[in-house]
Design a protein around this motif. Structure first.
Motif: not given
Length: 867
Positions: A394-405
């Motif tokens: 979950l942490k990697a997914l949320i990190s990707d979301i917050r960095s891109k969007h």
């Protein structure tokens, strides 16, 4: 085909305070027949049991007709008529009409299925009312104990009714049905909020015979004198739940369930008043008092002050959580959720310039055991996401979301209150980490969710640690909110001792953990079960939370959509008194009912979030619902007073006309009344909306009413005028949002009055809710200043009665943040010559303005009053 509507309306009961009434009618006919001598007759019975008589309607003169804010309709012409008469105490009426003397009369009941209308003249009070409860409830059961209480709502009276019930045993609750009596002995209409099934409430309406198909939490009865009697069954006190049901001959019954090991007391509250909302408020206020006083002596949920004292709750600004546009994955991405689907959906939203503020990752992200033949038997293994579909965690997914969007401010995940639908996986890591118990579930709801059998739960001793550990994990993944579903499961356990101990343990632990870790950024779902409603949602001892207000939005079920609005609008009469923000659920912007749902969410006063299939977005519709703040955030426009159904006794699809949902925004006497109107019928509907029924509208003041869909603006109106009746015609699935703006009168240098109103952002369905403040001021040089502060950018509309005599180029100066704006961003409105359009969004961007510390925009409009 001809359609007819009246005011006072057919198929409803209308309470008036003047016996001299005018019945207005609008007849919608094919244009080719409009010049023919249409005739209308009023068939009426004056008084109770009198003879029926007939009078003719007179056609209205062109300068004294209701105001038509509907769009141009080439297939129909509207004709207006009026009949005047004096009412004794009540009037029953219907209408017949015909095209001319050579044609047959047609009854509205036959043509449209509209029942008779009833008008009740409100009885004037003669001193202090002497009736007590046995005088108001016929055959009041003498075995019940009752007493009067001080009412906290003006114009109402209050009583409590108590009954003693035996204690429960280890395996079964004590259940008893007790006759109560017949409200008023006779009534015109009744309304109830029933438990359609364990998680949800929904409305029921009826006439003179009280007949419920489900147990009710709240009932209201309208007397022949226009009075309201509201009854509320109490839960959450003494481990007893009291509901209302119908018995033989329409008698009202108390249905009581006690989980108390000893003898206990069941309580119902009764209030009587002239006004429905005030009477509901009376029982809800007293219920809160009872629950709060009970909680003070028990281990009930901690208050905010107590939690803050522990040092782990920090204050937060909730605007972006409540007011940001949300996106939920449930209907949009389906139930087979994967990391790739979530990321692709967000990329597609960005490509379509749909900038959401909140993301809700719904069901099917969790690591579950897949036992049984459906998700209702699955249990939860561990905190981390499903390893096959979310392999990076979950942490990697949320990190990707917050960095891109970057525009996504909040990310929440779904989970059931007990972990998953069947609790914990019996052999999973969580079941080994925490002390657990096995509990049996009631099979009563198998027709809704097949949750038979037993489930594994975290035991009472470890519940608080369980939530703290889970929410610590989510916080470490940069999750800052949760949607906690399936809360009704607490009310499906069969064992009274289990309910007595675990219901408060789970509710209190979840409330405390969510406030500590997420500062109340939660969505409570499937939680309209009385034990939850009274314990967690009624007390105002913590910040309000978002709470689902009805059963789900079902995209593929056509009949569900009008019912969804109907249910939410009526449930809001109860939920407005809870410590929650009612959530009318997600919707899809590309759907036959898309605009219908969007308008309802806007007038609801609750959050707005979509569940669009990736790439299928109606950007134009989204722009009517949202706006961009000076800081670039996407916000929605929530009225400050929640939207509610305006005709609670009118039955669903019983020829009652349009569903009308009333809301209000702003300060008392200065704010804007809002009415959302929705055609829930399976045919076109013509109807009236009187100005006097808009929430917050006052007699003696002048208003203009604007229709969002057509852009039409009325002439200045006052309550009581014929032209203050607003006529609307809507096709199937049709909707409109009407806003009544108070006019500010300014005397010009030539002695005439100039009427001015701030219409808010006119491209938005509830753009009046974008207005934070407006000041009207006459400057020393005789020029007028309209100083408006807004929460978002868009097109500001200003109504000026003298605008047709003014020059936009020569007589106006407009500034944003103190700077003059480009002249081409100020123009006359295409739909009404009295409205000035100020495109502050275009001006802001062209001027390259920055918000600085502010998250609002100040617009000043100066114009000359000398002409």
């Amino acid at each position: 085909m001809a359609f007819l509507a009246t005011y006072p309306p057919l198929a409803q009961v209308t309470v008036l305070n003047d016996p001299n009434i005018a019945i207005h009618a609008v007849l919608e006919v094919p244009p080719e027949t409009a010049t023919e001598p249409w005739q209308l007759s009023l068939w009426y019975c004056n008084g109770d049991g009198g003879d029926w008589a007939l009078i003719e309607f007179m056609a209205d003169s062109p300068n004294a007709i209701p105001t038509d804010l509907s769009g141009t309709n080439e297939t129909a012409t509207r004709l207006y008529f009026t009949a005047k008469l004096e009412v004794a105490s009540s009037l029953t009426f219907t209408v017949k009409f015909r095209r001319g003397g050579k044609h047959e009369w047609r009854w509205v009941r036959t043509e449209q299925g509209s029942d008779d209308g009833i008008v009740v003249v409100e009885q004037k009070r003669q001193g202090v009312e002497s009736e007590d409860l046995p005088d108001l409830i016929q055959d009041l059961n003498p075995d019940l104990r009752w007493q009067s209480h001080m009412s906290q709502s003006p114009g109402t009276r209050l009583w409590s009714i108590e009954a003693t019930v035996d204690g429960a045993n280890e395996d079964e609750s004590a259940v008893v049905d007790i006759p109560l009596g017949i409200p008023w002995g006779r009534f015109f209409r009744w309304f109830a909020l029933v438990r359609t099934w364990t998680p949800w409430l929904a409305p029921r309406q009826g006439k003179s015979e009280f007949n419920l198909d489900k147990d009710a939490l709240l009932c209201s009865f309208l007397s022949p004198q226009g009075k309201h009697m509201v009854l509320l069954g109490m839960s959450g006190v003494d481990d007893v739940m009291a509901l209302l049901r119908s018995g033989d001959s329409g008698r009202l019954m108390l249905h009581i369930r006690s989980d108390n090991a000893g003898s206990a007391t069941a309580t119902a509250l009764v209030a009587v008043g002239d006004n429905f909302e005030s009477t509901v408020a009376t029982v809800m206020y007293h219920a809160r008092t009872l629950v709060t006083s009970m909680a003070a002596g028990t281990s009930a949920a901690l208050s905010v002050a107590e939690m803050t004292a522990e040092g782990d709750v920090s204050p937060q600004w909730y605007e972006s959580w409540y007011d940001g546009l949300g996106y939920c994955t449930w209907n949009s991405l389906g139930q087979e959720l994967t990391e790739q689907k979530v990321l692709k959906a967000l990329d597609t939203l960005a490509e379509n310039k749909v900038n959401i503020s909140t993301l809700i990752i719904d069901d099917n992200w969790q690591d579950i055991d897949y036992r049984g033949n459906s998700q209702w038997q699955h249990g939860w293994n561990d905190f981390e996401a499903e390893p096959k579909t979310f392999p990076r965690g979950l942490k990697a997914l949320i990190s990707d979301i917050r960095s891109k969007h970057k525009h996504i401010q909040h990310i929440a995940v779904w989970h059931a209150l007990l972990g998953y639908w069947a609790g914990l996986a019996p052999d999973g890591p969580l079941a080994k980490r925490y002390k657990t118990i096995r509990v049996a579930r009631d099979e009563i709801d198998k027709c809704q969710l097949p949750i038979d059998g037993q489930m594994t739960l975290v035991a009472r001793e470890d519940v608080q640690a369980f939530y703290n550990d889970f929410y610590n994990f989510l916080s470490s993944c940069d999750i800052d909110g949760v949607k906690t579903d399936g809360q009704y499961m607490l009310d499906t356990w069969t064992s009274p001792p289990i309910r007595r101990t675990l219901i408060p343990a789970y509710l209190d632990a979840w409330t405390l953990a969510s406030l500590r870790h997420f500062s109340a950024r939660v969505v409570s779902c499937m939680s309209q079960s009385p034990p939850i409603l009274f314990r967690s949602q009624l007390p105002h001892t913590s910040p309000p939370i978002v709470c689902r207000n009805s059963d789900d939005f079902f995209p593929p079920v056509p009949d569900s959509h009008p019912w969804h609005l109907w249910t939410n609008a009526h449930n809001a009469h109860l939920t407005q008194h809870l410590n929650v923000l009612p959530d009318w659920d997600m919707f899809q912007t590309v759907h036959p009912y898309a605009g219908f749902h969007a308008a309802a969410r806007c007038v609801s006063g609750g959050p707005v979030y979509i569940t669009d299939v990736p790439g299928r977005h109606d950007v134009h519709l989204i722009r009517q619902v949202t706006g961009i703040t000076p800081r670039g955030k996407t916000v929605v426009f929530r009225p400050s007073v929640l939207g509610k159904a305006m005709d609670v006794y009118a039955g669903y699809r019983q020829g009652q006309g349009l569903l009308k949902i009333g809301a209000f925004h702003g300060r008392a006497a200065q704010g804007t009344g809002i009415v959302g109107v929705f055609n829930i019928e399976e045919r076109g509907v013509v109807d009236f909306v009187p100005l006097g029924r808009f929430p917050g509208v006052m007699e003696g003041r002048r208003y203009v009413v604007r229709a969002h869909g057509t852009g039409r603006v009325s002439v200045p109106l006052e309550v009581g005028e014929t032209k203050a009746l607003l006529a609307l015609s809507l096709e199937v699935r049709g909707y409109e949002v009407l806003c009544a703006y108070p006019l500010h009168a300014i005397e010009s240098r030539t002695g005439g009055l100039v009427l001015v109103a701030n219409l808010g952002l006119i491209g938005k369905m509830t753009g009046c809710a974008a207005v934070l403040n407006t000041v009207f001021e006459v400057r020393e040089n005789g020029r007028m200043l309209v100083d408006a502060t807004l929460k978002a950018l868009g097109v500001l509309g200003v109504y000026i009665s003298a605008l047709p005599q003014l020059s936009v180029r020569d007589d106006f100066m407009v500034t944003i943040q103190g700077q003059p704006i480009p002249p081409h961003t100020v123009a006359l409105n295409n739909d009404d010559e009295h409205v000035l359009n100020i495109d502050i969004e275009t001006a802001w961007n062209e001027m390259g303005l920055e918000s600085g510390w502010a998250n609002e925009v100040e617009v000043k409009v100066y114009f000359d009053l000398g002409r």
